[in-house]
Design a protein around this motif. Structure first.
Motif, PDB file in Angstrom:
ATOM      1  N   LEU A  19       0.820  -1.209   0.000  1.00  0.00           N
ATOM      2  CA  LEU A  19       0.000   0.000   0.000  1.00  0.00           C
ATOM      3  C   LEU A  19       0.859   1.267   0.000  1.00  0.00           C
ATOM      4  CD1 LEU A  19      -2.845  -1.179   2.377  1.00  0.00           C
ATOM      5  CD2 LEU A  19      -2.939  -0.926  -0.118  1.00  0.00           C
ATOM      6  N   GLU A  20       1.975   1.248   0.699  1.00  0.00           N
ATOM      7  CA  GLU A  20       2.894   2.403   0.676  1.00  0.00           C
ATOM      8  C   GLU A  20       3.464   2.614  -0.724  1.00  0.00           C
ATOM      9  OE1 GLU A  20       5.736   1.554   3.730  1.00  0.00           O
ATOM     10  OE2 GLU A  20       4.325   2.039   5.340  1.00  0.00           O
ATOM     11  N   TYR A  21       3.815   1.542  -1.398  1.00  0.00           N
ATOM     12  CA  TYR A  21       4.313   1.628  -2.775  1.00  0.00           C
ATOM     13  C   TYR A  21       3.250   2.229  -3.696  1.00  0.00           C
ATOM     14  CZ  TYR A  21       5.649   0.182  -7.462  1.00  0.00           C
ATOM     15  OH  TYR A  21       5.942   0.183  -8.808  1.00  0.00           O
ATOM     16  N   VAL A  22       2.019   1.749  -3.553  1.00  0.00           N
ATOM     17  CA  VAL A  22       0.932   2.259  -4.396  1.00  0.00           C
ATOM     18  C   VAL A  22       0.691   3.739  -4.131  1.00  0.00           C
ATOM     19  CG1 VAL A  22      -1.538   2.050  -4.905  1.00  0.00           C
ATOM     20  CG2 VAL A  22      -0.138  -0.008  -4.669  1.00  0.00           C
ATOM     21  N   VAL A  23       0.761   4.158  -2.879  1.00  0.00           N
ATOM     22  CA  VAL A  23       0.594   5.580  -2.554  1.00  0.00           C
ATOM     23  C   VAL A  23       1.668   6.403  -3.257  1.00  0.00           C
ATOM     24  CG1 VAL A  23       0.800   7.299  -0.696  1.00  0.00           C
ATOM     25  CG2 VAL A  23      -0.618   5.282  -0.364  1.00  0.00           C
TER      26      VAL A  23
END
Length: 76
Positions: A19-23
């Protein structure tokens, strides 16, 4: 009756990293969309845990292909 979903520490960590990567790459809205999709998939697994295929590598493990890049591994 739906089964309870319990994360391993590794699974929780990998979900947070995803999720951090996608953000970073696609923004908060896309991360929220993916998070909701993960939760819906886990809800489906909890209601029908045998719906996804068994792993050929490890006894008792099942695999849900979430996307081209991501699979969810779980045990009943």
């Amino acid at each position: 009756m739906a089964l309870a979903v319990r994360y391993s520490l590794r699974a929780r960590h990998e979900e947070m990293e995803l999720l951090e990567y996608v953000v970073r790459k696609f923004g908060h809205n896309k991360a929220k969309e993916i998070y909701i999709s993960i939760e819906k998939t886990l809800d489906m697994i909890s209601k029908g845990p045998e719906m996804y295929r068994r792993s050929k590598r490890q006894e008792g493990l099942r695999i849900c292909t979430f996307s081209k890049q991501t699979s969810i591994f779980y045990r009943i």
